[in-house]
Design an enzyme around this catalytic site. Sequence first.
Site, PDB file in Angstrom:
ATOM      1  N   CYS A   2      -6.142  42.249   8.199  1.00 45.15           N
ATOM      2  CA  CYS A   2      -4.911  42.949   8.578  1.00 45.15           C
ATOM      3  C   CYS A   2      -5.259  43.889   9.730  1.00 45.15           C
ATOM      4  CB  CYS A   2      -4.397  43.779   7.402  1.00 45.15           C
ATOM      5  SG  CYS A   2      -4.124  42.843   5.917  1.00 45.15           S
ATOM      6  N   ARG A  28      -3.977  39.984  14.009  1.00 40.94           N
ATOM      7  CA  ARG A  28      -4.776  40.162  12.785  1.00 40.94           C
ATOM      8  C   ARG A  28      -3.952  39.936  11.532  1.00 40.94           C
ATOM      9  NH1 ARG A  28      -9.569  42.670  13.462  1.00 40.94           N
ATOM     10  NH2 ARG A  28      -9.582  43.184  11.257  1.00 40.94           N
ATOM     11  N   TRP A  75      -1.727  40.601   6.625  1.00 41.17           N
ATOM     12  CA  TRP A  75      -1.989  39.194   6.318  1.00 41.17           C
ATOM     13  C   TRP A  75      -2.226  39.176   4.824  1.00 41.17           C
ATOM     14  CZ3 TRP A  75      -1.664  34.689   9.000  1.00 41.17           C
ATOM     15  CH2 TRP A  75      -2.179  33.553   8.415  1.00 41.17           C
ATOM     16  N   ASN A 101      -7.282  47.542   5.327  1.00 39.53           N
ATOM     17  CA  ASN A 101      -7.642  46.161   5.665  1.00 39.53           C
ATOM     18  C   ASN A 101      -8.889  45.847   4.862  1.00 39.53           C
ATOM     19  OD1 ASN A 101      -8.212  43.676   6.825  1.00 39.53           O
ATOM     20  ND2 ASN A 101      -9.480  44.624   8.411  1.00 39.53           N
ATOM     21  N   GLY A 102      -8.829  44.793   4.048  1.00 40.07           N
ATOM     22  CA  GLY A 102      -9.993  44.405   3.252  1.00 40.07           C
ATOM     23  C   GLY A 102      -9.557  43.960   1.870  1.00 40.07           C
ATOM     24  N   GLU A 481     -16.357  16.097   9.685  1.00 42.56           N
ATOM     25  CA  GLU A 481     -15.836  17.348  10.265  1.00 42.56           C
ATOM     26  C   GLU A 481     -16.444  17.595  11.635  1.00 42.56           C
ATOM     27  OE1 GLU A 481     -13.382  19.024   9.898  1.00 42.56           O
ATOM     28  OE2 GLU A 481     -13.823  20.870  10.981  1.00 42.56           O
ATOM     29  N   LYS A 485     -14.218  17.956  15.154  1.00 42.87           N
ATOM     30  CA  LYS A 485     -14.348  19.108  16.053  1.00 42.87           C
ATOM     31  C   LYS A 485     -14.636  18.643  17.477  1.00 42.87           C
ATOM     32  CE  LYS A 485     -12.918  22.141  14.046  1.00 42.87           C
ATOM     33  NZ  LYS A 485     -12.297  21.317  13.100  1.00 42.87           N
ATOM     34  N   GLU A 488     -11.538  16.835  18.955  1.00 45.10           N
ATOM     35  CA  GLU A 488     -10.284  17.573  19.180  1.00 45.10           C
ATOM     36  C   GLU A 488     -10.408  18.659  20.233  1.00 45.10           C
ATOM     37  OE1 GLU A 488      -8.614  19.836  15.996  1.00 45.10           O
ATOM     38  OE2 GLU A 488     -10.541  20.220  15.079  1.00 45.10           O
ATOM     39  N   HIS A 504     -23.458  -2.317   8.585  1.00 43.80           N
ATOM     40  CA  HIS A 504     -22.302  -3.185   8.271  1.00 43.80           C
ATOM     41  C   HIS A 504     -21.364  -3.270   9.467  1.00 43.80           C
ATOM     42  CE1 HIS A 504     -23.608  -3.499   4.146  1.00 43.80           C
ATOM     43  NE2 HIS A 504     -23.839  -2.197   4.168  1.00 43.80           N
ATOM     44  N   LYS A 604      -1.488  24.215  15.892  1.00 48.47           N
ATOM     45  CA  LYS A 604      -2.249  24.824  14.788  1.00 48.47           C
ATOM     46  C   LYS A 604      -1.717  24.340  13.449  1.00 48.47           C
ATOM     47  CE  LYS A 604      -5.345  27.287  12.876  1.00 48.47           C
ATOM     48  NZ  LYS A 604      -6.730  26.722  12.890  1.00 48.47           N
TER      49      LYS A 604
HETATM   50  C1  AGP Z   1      -8.512  21.044  12.301  1.00 46.40           C
HETATM   51  O1  AGP Z   1      -9.445  21.497  13.287  1.00 46.40           O
HETATM   52  C2  AGP Z   1      -7.250  20.578  12.917  1.00 46.40           C
HETATM   53  N1  AGP Z   1      -6.640  21.633  13.631  1.00 46.40           N
HETATM   54  C3  AGP Z   1      -6.325  19.848  11.935  1.00 46.40           C
HETATM   55  O2  AGP Z   1      -6.992  18.682  11.552  1.00 46.40           O
HETATM   56  C4  AGP Z   1      -5.941  20.594  10.644  1.00 46.40           C
HETATM   57  O3  AGP Z   1      -7.062  20.726   9.813  1.00 46.40           O
HETATM   58  C5  AGP Z   1      -4.873  19.756   9.921  1.00 46.40           C
HETATM   59  O4  AGP Z   1      -3.738  19.673  10.756  1.00 46.40           O
HETATM   60  C6  AGP Z   1      -4.482  20.352   8.557  1.00 46.40           C
HETATM   61  O5  AGP Z   1      -3.934  21.613   8.753  1.00 46.40           O
HETATM   62  P1  AGP Z   1      -3.664  22.530   7.435  1.00 46.40           P
HETATM   63  O6  AGP Z   1      -5.010  22.808   6.841  1.00 46.40           O
HETATM   64  O7  AGP Z   1      -2.977  23.748   7.950  1.00 46.40           O
HETATM   65  O8  AGP Z   1      -2.806  21.715   6.490  1.00 46.40           O
END
Ligand code: AGP
Length: 609
Positions: A2, A28, A75, A101-102, A481, A485, A488, A504, A604
Site C-alpha cells: 500500500c 502501490r 491494496w 503498509n505491511g 515459465e 517469459k 512474451e 520423440h 496485464k
Molecule cells: C504472464 O507473464 C502473462 N502476463 C499471462 O500469461 C498471465 O499469467 C495470464 O494472462 C493469467 O493472468 P492471471 O494470473 O491474472 O489470471
Amino acid sequence: MCGIFGCIVKDANAAPTIHASLKRLEYRGYDSVGVATVQDGKLYLKKDQGKIDEVHAVHNLDDLPGNIGIGHTRWATHGAPLQINAHPHVDCSGQIAVVHNGIIENFSELKQELEGRGHVFKSKTDTEVIPHLIEENLRNNLSMSLADAVLETVKRLDGSYAIAVISTKEPDRIVCARHESPLVVGVNEKAVYCASDIPAFLPVTNKAVIVEDGELVTLSLGGYEIKKISDSKVVAREPKLIDWTPEMAVKQGYQHFMLKEIHEQPGTLRNTLRLQEHYLDLMATFLDRAHEVFLVACGTSYHACLASSYMFSKLAFLVTYPVIASEFVEQHGKSVNIDSTLLAVSQSGETADILAAVNAARQRAATILGLTNAIGSTLTRVSRVYIGQQSGPEIGVAATKTFTSQLSVLAGLALRLAKKRGKVSQDEMDFLAEKLEKLPDTVETVIQTQEEKVKQIAKKYKDAKAFFFLGRGISTATAYEGRLKLMEIAYVPAIAFPAGESKHGPISLVEPGFPVVFICPKDETYKTLIGNVMEMKARGASIIAVIEEGDEEIKRLADDYIEVPAGTPEVLSPISFVVPLQLLAYYMAVEKGYNPDTPRNLAKSVTVK
Ligand code: AGP
C-alpha cells in the site's frame, strides 16, 4: 503493498498535499483511499472504497482542515476493499489515526487481547489493532508521549509495517516507524513529509532521509528525530539529495517495473509467507475432502498450477488435474459434478477464460476455491474459499513476483494437506516448512550473485533465433515459465517440454549453436537429466544450465551456467530456479531494445475470451 503518506505544512492545509502525494503512490495500491487531518483538537477523516479519483469526486479529499495529516492508498490483504476497511484507522476515542503498509502476523491475538479490555473494532483489517494499542498505552500512562506510545506499540507487532500516526493530543507531531516495509522522510523549508516511497514528495523536495529497518521517526515543523526502536537511541542522519526524475522514482531507480518486481521477490515472498494459517487450513480442508481437484488457470498462473500438481502428489498423495482454463469446458465440462473441486489460480482474479471455466463448473455444483492477488476481484466473489497471495500490485505485464508467490502459497497448501493426511512425519514437515521460510533469502542470493552473469548470457545469445527450455519432473513447469517469459517480452520463439520428450520429435530442430536451457536441480531426475544434456550436446547445441551451486558435473558439460544456492527441496525448487529465467528474459528484451513493461499485443489482465 500500500502507499502511506503524512505531512506537516507551514501556513497551509495538509489535505491537498496529501491527496496529490497519494496520487503519486497509486501504483502501490488502488482499491481504497483515505485521509485524516487534525485541527483545533479534532480529528477529521474521509475514506472510501475505490480509486483515488473516484473517492475524491465523491468526498473531495482536499477539503479537510488542519496543517497536519496522513493518507493511505490501499491494496487489500486483510479485509475486502470496503469503506470500513479503508485506512486511516482510528482508536475508540477517535483521537488517534493510523495508516499502515505491511502485514501484522499476530493481529488476531492482539485484537482478542484488546477486545478483552473493552476496545471496539470496526474493520476486518490487521491494521486496526495499532491505533487501539496506542490508545491502550496512553490510557495506562497519561504522561506518555505519542512517540513513546507508538514505540511501545510497534514492539508488540510481529510482521511487516510502515506506519504513520497522528493524534489530537499532539497536533504538531507525526510519528512514523518501519519494519521491512519501506519508509522515507522528506524535508523542505515549508514542510516535513513521510511516505512509503520517494515519488510521493519528489516534486516538492529532493531532500530525502531513508528510514532504516527498526527505526521510529518523530516529525514536526522543526524537522525530524530518528530513534532505534530496540533501545530508543537517537540516530543522526542527514537528508540525501535525490537526483531521480519522478518517473525513475516510481520505479525506485530501476529502469523498468519488471526488474523492480523481480528484485522485490524476497520481500513479497516474505509477505506471502505471512498468510494467516486459518485461511490455508480451511482451503486444505476443502482439498482434503475433494473427490477430484482441477487446477484451472492461464499462462504463468497455469505454470504455477502445473508445478503444484507435483507438490500435491509428492507431499500429500493427492492427484490433481492442471487444466488450461480455455480448454476446461471442452475437456471436462461434462464430467464436472458436485464431487468436483476447482482451484482457480489467477493473479488478477478477472481473467475471462478462468471465470468462464469457474461459472461452467459452478452450474454443475462443483466447489470453487480461488488463489488470487486481487482481493475483491470477481474470482474472490465466486469462490467458496479464497486466498489472497499478498504480493502487492504487479505493474509489469509479465508476471514475476506474483508467480513465485503463487508457488509459495501452493507449496504451503500441499504441506498442510500432507500433514492433515498424515503423509509426512513431523520432522519432514518441519524441514520443508523451514526450507520454505528460507526461500526469500535464497531468491535474494540468486539475484545478488547471478544477475551480472545472466546479463552476459543475454548479450551472448541475443541473436539466437529460437530456444529450448527443458526440465524433468517439477522443473518442467519451471521450463514452461522460462519459455513464456522469453517469448512474451523478448519476442524470441521458444519451445518448452519435458526433457524426456526430446527424442520423440523436437530434437530434430537442434543444430550446432542451438541454445538449450536446462533446469537442473539435484533431485530424483538429475541423473536422467544429465543424459538429456548429453544428447543435446552431441548434436552441437549450446547448453545453458541453471544448476545448483557447485555442480561440477554440469559445469563441465554446459557452455554457460547460472548457479542457484543448493539445498532447496525438489518440490520448492521452481521458486528459486525460475528467477534466473525471469532475469534472462528481461535482459534479452533490453538487449533487443524492447520495453519489458509493455510487451506488444499483451495486456496485464486478459478479460476477453
Ligand atoms: C504472464 O507473464 C502473462 N502476463 C499471462 O500469461 C498471465 O499469467 C495470464 O494472462 C493469467 O493472468 P492471471 O494470473 O491474472 O489470471
